[in-house]
Design a protein around this motif. Structure first.
Motif, PDB file in Angstrom:
ATOM      1  N   VAL A  71     -47.185  16.910 -76.722  1.00 22.16           N
ATOM      2  CA  VAL A  71     -48.519  16.956 -76.131  1.00 22.16           C
ATOM      3  C   VAL A  71     -48.851  15.589 -75.521  1.00 22.16           C
ATOM      4  CG1 VAL A  71     -50.987  17.213 -76.643  1.00 22.16           C
ATOM      5  CG2 VAL A  71     -49.322  18.783 -77.656  1.00 22.16           C
ATOM      6  N   VAL A  72     -48.422  14.525 -76.210  1.00 23.82           N
ATOM      7  CA  VAL A  72     -48.538  13.160 -75.683  1.00 23.82           C
ATOM      8  C   VAL A  72     -47.127  12.582 -75.576  1.00 23.82           C
ATOM      9  CG1 VAL A  72     -50.874  12.802 -76.588  1.00 23.82           C
ATOM     10  CG2 VAL A  72     -48.908  12.136 -77.977  1.00 23.82           C
ATOM     11  N   ASP A  73     -46.993  11.475 -74.867  1.00 20.85           N
ATOM     12  CA  ASP A  73     -45.673  10.900 -74.594  1.00 20.85           C
ATOM     13  C   ASP A  73     -45.069  10.129 -75.750  1.00 20.85           C
ATOM     14  OD1 ASP A  73     -45.538  11.902 -71.972  1.00 20.85           O
ATOM     15  OD2 ASP A  73     -46.850  10.291 -71.280  1.00 20.85           O
ATOM     16  N   GLY A  74     -45.879   9.753 -76.724  1.00 20.87           N
ATOM     17  CA  GLY A  74     -45.341   9.009 -77.855  1.00 20.87           C
ATOM     18  C   GLY A  74     -46.431   8.348 -78.664  1.00 20.87           C
ATOM     19  N   GLU A  75     -46.004   7.406 -79.488  1.00 22.42           N
ATOM     20  CA  GLU A  75     -46.891   6.644 -80.360  1.00 22.42           C
ATOM     21  C   GLU A  75     -46.693   5.172 -80.057  1.00 22.42           C
ATOM     22  OE1 GLU A  75     -48.890   7.324 -83.492  1.00 22.42           O
ATOM     23  OE2 GLU A  75     -49.169   9.040 -82.200  1.00 22.42           O
ATOM     24  N   ALA A  76     -47.770   4.440 -79.879  1.00 16.70           N
ATOM     25  CA  ALA A  76     -47.664   3.014 -79.545  1.00 16.70           C
ATOM     26  C   ALA A  76     -47.110   2.199 -80.700  1.00 16.70           C
ATOM     27  CB  ALA A  76     -49.024   2.473 -79.133  1.00 16.70           C
ATOM     28  N   THR A  77     -47.509   2.525 -81.917  1.00 15.08           N
ATOM     29  CA  THR A  77     -47.104   1.718 -83.066  1.00 15.08           C
ATOM     30  C   THR A  77     -47.000   2.570 -84.318  1.00 15.08           C
ATOM     31  OG1 THR A  77     -48.377  -0.111 -82.143  1.00 15.08           O
ATOM     32  CG2 THR A  77     -47.670  -0.341 -84.410  1.00 15.08           C
ATOM     33  N   ARG A  78     -45.792   2.629 -84.848  1.00 18.01           N
ATOM     34  CA  ARG A  78     -45.549   3.311 -86.124  1.00 18.01           C
ATOM     35  C   ARG A  78     -44.466   2.541 -86.870  1.00 18.01           C
ATOM     36  NH1 ARG A  78     -49.137   7.160 -88.091  1.00 18.01           N
ATOM     37  NH2 ARG A  78     -50.161   7.963 -86.257  1.00 18.01           N
ATOM     38  N   ILE A  79     -44.464   2.678 -88.186  1.00 15.54           N
ATOM     39  CA  ILE A  79     -43.497   1.966 -89.000  1.00 15.54           C
ATOM     40  C   ILE A  79     -42.080   2.473 -88.749  1.00 15.54           C
ATOM     41  CG2 ILE A  79     -45.145   1.326 -90.771  1.00 15.54           C
ATOM     42  CD1 ILE A  79     -44.098   3.661 -92.468  1.00 15.54           C
ATOM     43  N   VAL A  80     -41.117   1.659 -89.140  1.00 16.18           N
ATOM     44  CA  VAL A  80     -39.717   1.945 -88.860  1.00 16.18           C
ATOM     45  C   VAL A  80     -39.207   3.176 -89.604  1.00 16.18           C
ATOM     46  CG1 VAL A  80     -38.752   0.430 -90.631  1.00 16.18           C
ATOM     47  CG2 VAL A  80     -37.435   0.907 -88.571  1.00 16.18           C
ATOM     48  N   ASP A  81     -39.662   3.399 -90.839  1.00  7.49           N
ATOM     49  CA  ASP A  81     -39.109   4.493 -91.640  1.00  7.49           C
ATOM     50  C   ASP A  81     -39.909   5.785 -91.513  1.00  7.49           C
ATOM     51  OD1 ASP A  81     -41.228   3.402 -93.023  1.00  7.49           O
ATOM     52  OD2 ASP A  81     -40.245   3.431 -94.965  1.00  7.49           O
ATOM     53  N   LEU A  82     -40.148   6.155 -90.285  1.00 11.43           N
ATOM     54  CA  LEU A  82     -40.817   7.414 -89.985  1.00 11.43           C
ATOM     55  C   LEU A  82     -39.944   8.572 -90.468  1.00 11.43           C
ATOM     56  CD1 LEU A  82     -43.418   8.171 -88.394  1.00 11.43           C
ATOM     57  CD2 LEU A  82     -41.984   8.445 -86.406  1.00 11.43           C
ATOM     58  N   ASP A  83     -40.552   9.601 -91.003  1.00  9.64           N
ATOM     59  CA  ASP A  83     -39.825  10.758 -91.519  1.00  9.64           C
ATOM     60  C   ASP A  83     -39.302  11.610 -90.360  1.00  9.64           C
ATOM     61  OD1 ASP A  83     -38.876  13.025 -92.756  1.00  9.64           O
ATOM     62  OD2 ASP A  83     -40.766  13.566 -93.713  1.00  9.64           O
ATOM     63  N   LEU A  84     -38.045  11.396 -90.016  1.00  6.19           N
ATOM     64  CA  LEU A  84     -37.466  12.090 -88.859  1.00  6.19           C
ATOM     65  C   LEU A  84     -37.156  13.558 -89.135  1.00  6.19           C
ATOM     66  CD1 LEU A  84     -35.233   9.274 -87.369  1.00  6.19           C
ATOM     67  CD2 LEU A  84     -37.512  10.019 -86.667  1.00  6.19           C
ATOM     68  N   ASP A  85     -37.183  13.964 -90.397  1.00  6.89           N
ATOM     69  CA  ASP A  85     -37.062  15.395 -90.687  1.00  6.89           C
ATOM     70  C   ASP A  85     -38.349  16.116 -90.280  1.00  6.89           C
ATOM     71  OD1 ASP A  85     -34.487  15.199 -91.726  1.00  6.89           O
ATOM     72  OD2 ASP A  85     -35.212  14.815 -93.756  1.00  6.89           O
ATOM     73  N   THR A  86     -39.465  15.432 -90.457  1.00  8.15           N
ATOM     74  CA  THR A  86     -40.763  15.998 -90.085  1.00  8.15           C
ATOM     75  C   THR A  86     -41.035  15.832 -88.596  1.00  8.15           C
ATOM     76  OG1 THR A  86     -41.594  15.467 -92.288  1.00  8.15           O
ATOM     77  CG2 THR A  86     -43.238  15.959 -90.604  1.00  8.15           C
ATOM     78  N   TYR A  87     -40.547  14.720 -88.018  1.00  8.44           N
ATOM     79  CA  TYR A  87     -40.804  14.410 -86.606  1.00  8.44           C
ATOM     80  C   TYR A  87     -39.478  14.207 -85.858  1.00  8.44           C
ATOM     81  CZ  TYR A  87     -45.271  13.501 -88.835  1.00  8.44           C
ATOM     82  OH  TYR A  87     -46.414  13.626 -89.573  1.00  8.44           O
ATOM     83  N   PRO A  88     -38.688  15.268 -85.721  1.00  9.37           N
ATOM     84  CA  PRO A  88     -37.346  15.129 -85.143  1.00  9.37           C
ATOM     85  C   PRO A  88     -37.322  14.840 -83.644  1.00  9.37           C
ATOM     86  CG  PRO A  88     -37.862  17.445 -85.474  1.00  9.37           C
ATOM     87  CD  PRO A  88     -38.985  16.651 -86.095  1.00  9.37           C
ATOM     88  N   ASN A  89     -38.430  15.017 -82.964  1.00  8.17           N
ATOM     89  CA  ASN A  89     -38.461  14.819 -81.513  1.00  8.17           C
ATOM     90  C   ASN A  89     -38.878  13.411 -81.099  1.00  8.17           C
ATOM     91  OD1 ASN A  89     -37.704  17.510 -81.052  1.00  8.17           O
ATOM     92  ND2 ASN A  89     -39.813  18.169 -81.315  1.00  8.17           N
ATOM     93  N   LEU A  90     -39.030  12.509 -82.078  1.00  9.86           N
ATOM     94  CA  LEU A  90     -39.446  11.149 -81.766  1.00  9.86           C
ATOM     95  C   LEU A  90     -38.252  10.198 -81.778  1.00  9.86           C
ATOM     96  CD1 LEU A  90     -42.830  10.888 -83.687  1.00  9.86           C
ATOM     97  CD2 LEU A  90     -42.421  11.455 -81.294  1.00  9.86           C
ATOM     98  N   VAL A  91     -38.260   9.291 -80.819  1.00 11.49           N
ATOM     99  CA  VAL A  91     -37.194   8.308 -80.651  1.00 11.49           C
ATOM    100  C   VAL A  91     -37.819   6.922 -80.737  1.00 11.49           C
ATOM    101  CG1 VAL A  91     -35.464   7.411 -79.039  1.00 11.49           C
ATOM    102  CG2 VAL A  91     -35.907   9.881 -79.159  1.00 11.49           C
ATOM    103  N   ARG A  92     -37.255   6.071 -81.608  1.00  6.73           N
ATOM    104  CA  ARG A  92     -37.803   4.726 -81.798  1.00  6.73           C
ATOM    105  C   ARG A  92     -37.300   3.781 -80.717  1.00  6.73           C
ATOM    106  NH1 ARG A  92     -35.825   0.259 -84.593  1.00  6.73           N
ATOM    107  NH2 ARG A  92     -34.244   1.520 -85.603  1.00  6.73           N
TER     108      ARG A  92
END
Length: 177
Positions: A10-31
């Motif tokens: 829905v949006v292009d991304g997140e400006a600031t999030r911690i390094v250990d984001l739960d990628l099982d919950t958010y698999p479409n995000l790229v750091r």
């Protein structure tokens, strides 16, 4: 909700999030592989005799600790060090300050960035001070996977801005506002 929106595209991304984001919950995000800030989670109290140095220093002390709802890393870690019956979930910053001021909680865990806020600088809450740091963590920009190709380019741009001093100038300017 913002992470859900970023993950769904829905949006292009997140400006600031911690390094250990739960990628099982958010698999479409790229750091983006370049941190933009060091986030320090501070422990705040009206009792200046309390001294905190890391999460472990909370264990077994019997402190009643305010948990600011929505800070996932604190929500996950605090119950590992403080008894469940001593954790008070708070919904707002002013509520947290009031709870400290009236001594209904001993500590409140929040980002040290809040120290620059008007309430923290006001006479009304002058007795509330940082009594330690529980954690420091790096925060990164994250893109939805459709923008994956931009991640290394943004990382290089951020590195260059840091070297030339532009990044620091912009950060300091934003904090002063």
């Amino acid at each position: 909700r913002s992470l859900v929106d970023a993950n769904s595209g829905v949006v292009d991304g997140e400006a600031t999030r911690i390094v250990d984001l739960d990628l099982d919950t958010y698999p479409n995000l790229v750091r983006v592989p370049e941190p933009i800030i060091v986030i320090k989670d501070g422990a705040y109290s009206a009792d200046h005799s309390i001294r905190i140095s890391g999460w472990e220093s909370l264990r077994g002390k019997g402190y009643k600790v305010g948990l600011f709802k929505g800070i996932k890393s604190v929500e996950q870690k605090l119950p590992l060090y403080v008894e469940k019956e001593n954790i008070v979930t708070l919904t707002g910053f002013i509520q947290s300050l009031e709870m400290l001021k009236t001594r209904r909680i001993d500590l409140f865990i929040a980002s040290t960035l809040l120290e620059e806020s008007a309430p923290m600088k006001s006479a009304e809450y002058r007795e509330i001070k940082r009594v330690g740091i529980v954690e420091e963590k790096l925060a990164y920009p994250w893109f939805h996977k459709r923008h994956k190709a931009l991640a290394p380019r943004l990382a290089e741009t951020l590195k260059a801005m840091k070297v030339e001093g532009t990044f620091q100038q912009l950060t300091e300017s934003a904090i002063r506002k």
